[in-house]
Design a protein around this motif. Structure first.
Motif, PDB file in Angstrom:
ATOM      1  N   GLU A  14       0.844  -1.195   0.000  1.00 25.99           N
ATOM      2  CA  GLU A  14       0.000   0.000   0.000  1.00 25.99           C
ATOM      3  C   GLU A  14       0.884   1.252   0.000  1.00 25.99           C
ATOM      4  OE1 GLU A  14      -2.209  -0.582   3.553  1.00 25.99           O
ATOM      5  OE2 GLU A  14      -3.211  -2.402   2.826  1.00 25.99           O
ATOM      6  N   TYR A  15       0.868   1.975  -1.105  1.00 24.74           N
ATOM      7  CA  TYR A  15       1.708   3.167  -1.248  1.00 24.74           C
ATOM      8  C   TYR A  15       0.841   4.420  -1.386  1.00 24.74           C
ATOM      9  CZ  TYR A  15       5.577  -0.047  -2.155  1.00 24.74           C
ATOM     10  OH  TYR A  15       6.519  -1.027  -2.040  1.00 24.74           O
ATOM     11  N   LYS A  16       1.292   5.490  -0.734  1.00 26.44           N
ATOM     12  CA  LYS A  16       0.631   6.786  -0.840  1.00 26.44           C
ATOM     13  C   LYS A  16       1.402   7.644  -1.854  1.00 26.44           C
ATOM     14  CE  LYS A  16      -2.505   6.612   2.583  1.00 26.44           C
ATOM     15  NZ  LYS A  16      -3.927   6.966   2.461  1.00 26.44           N
ATOM     16  N   PRO A  17       0.744   8.647  -2.435  1.00 28.72           N
ATOM     17  CA  PRO A  17       1.447   9.509  -3.408  1.00 28.72           C
ATOM     18  C   PRO A  17       2.549  10.367  -2.800  1.00 28.72           C
ATOM     19  CG  PRO A  17      -0.915   9.571  -3.787  1.00 28.72           C
ATOM     20  CD  PRO A  17      -0.717   8.868  -2.479  1.00 28.72           C
ATOM     21  N   VAL A  18       2.459  10.698  -1.509  1.00 23.19           N
ATOM     22  CA  VAL A  18       3.472  11.572  -0.898  1.00 23.19           C
ATOM     23  C   VAL A  18       3.858  11.034   0.483  1.00 23.19           C
ATOM     24  CG1 VAL A  18       4.038  13.892  -0.061  1.00 23.19           C
ATOM     25  CG2 VAL A  18       2.600  13.621  -2.109  1.00 23.19           C
ATOM     26  N   TYR A  19       5.172  10.975   0.722  1.00 26.65           N
ATOM     27  CA  TYR A  19       5.719  10.669   2.051  1.00 26.65           C
ATOM     28  C   TYR A  19       6.616  11.829   2.449  1.00 26.65           C
ATOM     29  CZ  TYR A  19       4.100   5.869   1.424  1.00 26.65           C
ATOM     30  OH  TYR A  19       3.310   4.758   1.233  1.00 26.65           O
ATOM     31  N   PHE A  20       6.214  12.535   3.476  1.00 27.22           N
ATOM     32  CA  PHE A  20       7.047  13.632   3.984  1.00 27.22           C
ATOM     33  C   PHE A  20       7.618  13.178   5.317  1.00 27.22           C
ATOM     34  CE2 PHE A  20       8.534  17.526   5.711  1.00 27.22           C
ATOM     35  CZ  PHE A  20       8.765  18.383   4.641  1.00 27.22           C
ATOM     36  N   PRO A 101      -1.800  15.774  -5.447  1.00 26.17           N
ATOM     37  CA  PRO A 101      -0.667  15.020  -5.979  1.00 26.17           C
ATOM     38  C   PRO A 101      -1.091  14.053  -7.081  1.00 26.17           C
ATOM     39  CG  PRO A 101      -1.378  14.059  -3.926  1.00 26.17           C
ATOM     40  CD  PRO A 101      -2.217  15.292  -4.127  1.00 26.17           C
ATOM     41  N   MET A 102      -0.140  13.670  -7.899  1.00 25.93           N
ATOM     42  CA  MET A 102      -0.397  12.684  -8.950  1.00 25.93           C
ATOM     43  C   MET A 102      -0.475  11.297  -8.318  1.00 25.93           C
ATOM     44  SD  MET A 102      -0.400  14.042 -12.107  1.00 25.93           S
ATOM     45  CE  MET A 102       0.293  12.869 -13.282  1.00 25.93           C
ATOM     46  N   ASP A 103      -1.525  10.546  -8.654  1.00 25.33           N
ATOM     47  CA  ASP A 103      -1.671   9.192  -8.121  1.00 25.33           C
ATOM     48  C   ASP A 103      -0.632   8.238  -8.705  1.00 25.33           C
ATOM     49  OD1 ASP A 103      -3.804   9.827  -6.474  1.00 25.33           O
ATOM     50  OD2 ASP A 103      -5.291   9.449  -8.053  1.00 25.33           O
ATOM     51  N   SER A 104      -0.078   8.584  -9.856  1.00 27.62           N
ATOM     52  CA  SER A 104       0.910   7.715 -10.501  1.00 27.62           C
ATOM     53  C   SER A 104       2.341   8.035 -10.055  1.00 27.62           C
ATOM     54  CB  SER A 104       0.801   7.828 -12.024  1.00 27.62           C
ATOM     55  OG  SER A 104       0.976   9.173 -12.430  1.00 27.62           O
ATOM     56  N   THR A 105       2.493   8.980  -9.148  1.00 28.78           N
ATOM     57  CA  THR A 105       3.811   9.341  -8.612  1.00 28.78           C
ATOM     58  C   THR A 105       3.864   9.035  -7.126  1.00 28.78           C
ATOM     59  OG1 THR A 105       4.201  11.110 -10.224  1.00 28.78           O
ATOM     60  CG2 THR A 105       5.414  11.245  -8.146  1.00 28.78           C
ATOM     61  N   VAL A 106       4.963   8.435  -6.701  1.00 28.41           N
ATOM     62  CA  VAL A 106       5.252   8.321  -5.266  1.00 28.41           C
ATOM     63  C   VAL A 106       6.413   9.269  -4.988  1.00 28.41           C
ATOM     64  CG1 VAL A 106       6.042   6.835  -3.386  1.00 28.41           C
ATOM     65  CG2 VAL A 106       4.418   5.950  -5.083  1.00 28.41           C
ATOM     66  N   LEU A 107       6.121  10.332  -4.254  1.00 27.94           N
ATOM     67  CA  LEU A 107       7.110  11.360  -3.936  1.00 27.94           C
ATOM     68  C   LEU A 107       7.534  11.188  -2.473  1.00 27.94           C
ATOM     69  CD1 LEU A 107       8.688  14.007  -4.430  1.00 27.94           C
ATOM     70  CD2 LEU A 107       6.581  15.254  -3.906  1.00 27.94           C
ATOM     71  N   VAL A 108       8.815  10.903  -2.273  1.00 24.90           N
ATOM     72  CA  VAL A 108       9.357  10.715  -0.931  1.00 24.90           C
ATOM     73  C   VAL A 108      10.273  11.896  -0.610  1.00 24.90           C
ATOM     74  CG1 VAL A 108      10.672   9.211   0.610  1.00 24.90           C
ATOM     75  CG2 VAL A 108       9.268   8.217  -1.224  1.00 24.90           C
ATOM     76  N   ILE A 109       9.943  12.641   0.430  1.00 24.12           N
ATOM     77  CA  ILE A 109      10.696  13.838   0.809  1.00 24.12           C
ATOM     78  C   ILE A 109      11.358  13.601   2.162  1.00 24.12           C
ATOM     79  CG2 ILE A 109      10.535  16.303   1.330  1.00 24.12           C
ATOM     80  CD1 ILE A 109       7.980  16.323  -0.457  1.00 24.12           C
ATOM     81  N   LEU A 110      12.686  13.736   2.198  1.00 25.04           N
ATOM     82  CA  LEU A 110      13.430  13.555   3.445  1.00 25.04           C
ATOM     83  C   LEU A 110      13.938  14.899   3.941  1.00 25.04           C
ATOM     84  CD1 LEU A 110      14.192  10.876   1.452  1.00 25.04           C
ATOM     85  CD2 LEU A 110      15.111  10.157   3.646  1.00 25.04           C
ATOM     86  N   ALA A 125      -1.082  21.684   4.901  1.00 20.49           N
ATOM     87  CA  ALA A 125      -1.497  20.990   3.674  1.00 20.49           C
ATOM     88  C   ALA A 125      -1.173  19.506   3.759  1.00 20.49           C
ATOM     89  CB  ALA A 125      -0.803  21.620   2.464  1.00 20.49           C
ATOM     90  N   LEU A 126      -0.005  19.188   4.317  1.00 18.87           N
ATOM     91  CA  LEU A 126       0.405  17.789   4.459  1.00 18.87           C
ATOM     92  C   LEU A 126      -0.549  17.036   5.390  1.00 18.87           C
ATOM     93  CD1 LEU A 126       4.248  18.398   4.829  1.00 18.87           C
ATOM     94  CD2 LEU A 126       3.193  17.087   2.978  1.00 18.87           C
ATOM     95  N   LYS A 127      -0.902  17.665   6.505  1.00 19.79           N
ATOM     96  CA  LYS A 127      -1.774  17.010   7.490  1.00 19.79           C
ATOM     97  C   LYS A 127      -3.196  16.848   6.959  1.00 19.79           C
ATOM     98  CE  LYS A 127      -0.521  19.835  10.894  1.00 19.79           C
ATOM     99  NZ  LYS A 127      -0.476  20.453  12.244  1.00 19.79           N
ATOM    100  N   LYS A 128      -3.607  17.766   6.097  1.00 20.34           N
ATOM    101  CA  LYS A 128      -5.000  17.767   5.603  1.00 20.34           C
ATOM    102  C   LYS A 128      -5.237  16.711   4.529  1.00 20.34           C
ATOM    103  CE  LYS A 128      -8.456  20.971   3.731  1.00 20.34           C
ATOM    104  NZ  LYS A 128      -8.692  22.346   3.259  1.00 20.34           N
ATOM    105  N   SER A 129      -4.214  16.419   3.735  1.00 28.52           N
ATOM    106  CA  SER A 129      -4.407  15.544   2.581  1.00 28.52           C
ATOM    107  C   SER A 129      -4.442  14.067   2.970  1.00 28.52           C
ATOM    108  CB  SER A 129      -3.292  15.767   1.560  1.00 28.52           C
ATOM    109  OG  SER A 129      -3.418  14.834   0.489  1.00 28.52           O
ATOM    110  N   PRO A 130      -5.454  13.320   2.516  1.00 27.54           N
ATOM    111  CA  PRO A 130      -5.515  11.873   2.792  1.00 27.54           C
ATOM    112  C   PRO A 130      -4.510  11.081   1.952  1.00 27.54           C
ATOM    113  CG  PRO A 130      -7.337  12.521   1.395  1.00 27.54           C
ATOM    114  CD  PRO A 130      -6.636  13.787   1.768  1.00 27.54           C
ATOM    115  N   LYS A 131      -3.879  11.743   0.997  1.00 28.96           N
ATOM    116  CA  LYS A 131      -2.926  11.067   0.121  1.00 28.96           C
ATOM    117  C   LYS A 131      -1.482  11.231   0.591  1.00 28.96           C
ATOM    118  CE  LYS A 131      -5.816  11.330  -4.009  1.00 28.96           C
ATOM    119  NZ  LYS A 131      -5.862  11.674  -5.457  1.00 28.96           N
TER     120      LYS A 131
END
Length: 344
Positions: A14-20, A101-110, A125-131
């Motif tokens: 299970e992958y989300k479009p954004v990982y911060f 965010p794009m559903d076809s992109t997995v963006l990982v931010i460190l 914005a990060l906390k609000k988005s379910p993605k």
């Protein structure tokens, strides 16, 4: 989300479009990012669909946003990893992408070594988005390290004695990446189900089971003079195995807990364990033995000595850089600790 929850969802595919990922502890962030990097894409897909960017190299966030809005080539998803995000000057402008965010992109931010300001627009914005997975990677406290070692050992199909876990924690400190590397050595060399003891640690990690700060602490607690001096002379002959400041920090932790133990000794074992931050009654034995030898004033003097010699080891009022100076300083400190009851 917590670290385990994130890892469990990734292992379930299970992958989300954004990982911060942000915070002071790099190990958990690296573990999450490395897992995604290893498992999201097939090797044949990575050449066109995996991009690693560095915040310090980007003139703005726009190239990152443009890359994230691309469609993958001959793959279901693409992976973009932004390392050193804390160096990206206009990181806040990512909030618009995070909202859609794009559903076809997995963006990982460190975003390492410091936490994101949770009052900022980006954080909201990060906390609000379910993605989005927003994860703060916190440093473990010193008294949590041995427990974490036990968990990691079990995850690798092994067991470890409590005193062996404490020895590793005492010697390796709070650098989780370093500890994990040593645990990998043990896992590679020991069969599944094996219990790690001090002998295994000495053989594969290189920490002596006889000559270490943990054993020095026990010898002082029991008043075992010969053993104390054997350990001190070993440290003097092999200064890299136990630097003065490591020994002082270890002993300071012991005497600080002993002072607390003396004040709370009438408590139940369960309450004592919680108050002292200990995980097993095995470790209470040392404090009970030490309490038979030292009174409150003795322990207070010992703590004052450790504070004094910690400063000296760092060059305050003492030439600590002279050849052999640290070893002599250690010998002097330990002599005073042994006979602390007789000091005025």
């Amino acid at each position: 989300m917590e670290y385990k929850e994130i890892m469990d969802s990734l292992k379930a595919g299970e992958y989300k479009p954004v990982y911060f990922l942000h915070g002071a502890e790099a190990y958990f962030m690296d573990s999450i990012a490395d897992y995604i990097e290893r498992h999201l894409l097939e090797e044949s897909q990575k050449a066109f669909n995996q991009t690693v960017l560095y915040g310090r190299d980007l003139p703005s966030a726009q190239p990152l946003i443009d890359a994230a809005r691309r469609y993958p080539m001959m793959a279901e998803r693409q992976l973009i990893i932004l390392r050193e995000a804390q160096e990206l000057k206009d990181l806040a402008t990512l909030s618009k992408y995070v909202e859609q965010p794009m559903d076809s992109t997995v963006l990982v931010i460190l975003h390492k070594h410091k936490r994101l300001d949770l009052r900022s627009g980006l954080a909201k914005a990060l906390k609000k988005s379910p993605k989005v997975v927003l994860f703060e990677s916190k440093k473990l406290y010193d008294n949590q390290i041995a427990g974490w070692i036990e968990q990691e050992v079990r995850r690798r199909g092994l067991l470890i004695l409590p005193e062996a876990a404490e020895l590793m924690a005492e010697y390796l400190g709070t650098d989780l990446s370093r500890i994990a590397g040593e645990l990998e050595k043990l896992a590679l060399n020991l069969p599944k189900g094996k219990t790690i003891d001090q002998a295994a640690i000495e053989r594969y990690v290189g920490i002596s089971r006889e000559y270490n700060p943990f054993e020095l602490q026990k010898a002082l607690a029991r008043g075992e003079r010969e053993k104390v001096w054997r350990i001190v002379e070993y440290f003097r002959a092999n200064p890299r195995t136990a630097p003065m400041q490591l020994v002082v920090a270890s002993l300071y932790g012991f005497y600080s807990k002993l002072l607390k133990f003396l004040a709370l000794r009438q408590m139940s074992e369960r309450d004592l364990l919680q108050a002292l931050g200990l995980r097993s009654t095995y470790f209470l034995r040392e404090y009970r033995e030490a309490a038979r030898r030292y009174g409150r004033r003795d322990v207070e003097r010992a703590i004052a000595l450790l504070q004094e010699y910690d400063l000296k080891s760092k060059g305050v009022g003492f030439n600590s850089s002279a050849p052999g100076a640290q070893g002599e300083l250690l010998r002097e400190l330990v002599w005073k600790l042994l006979f602390v009851r007789h000091l005025v």
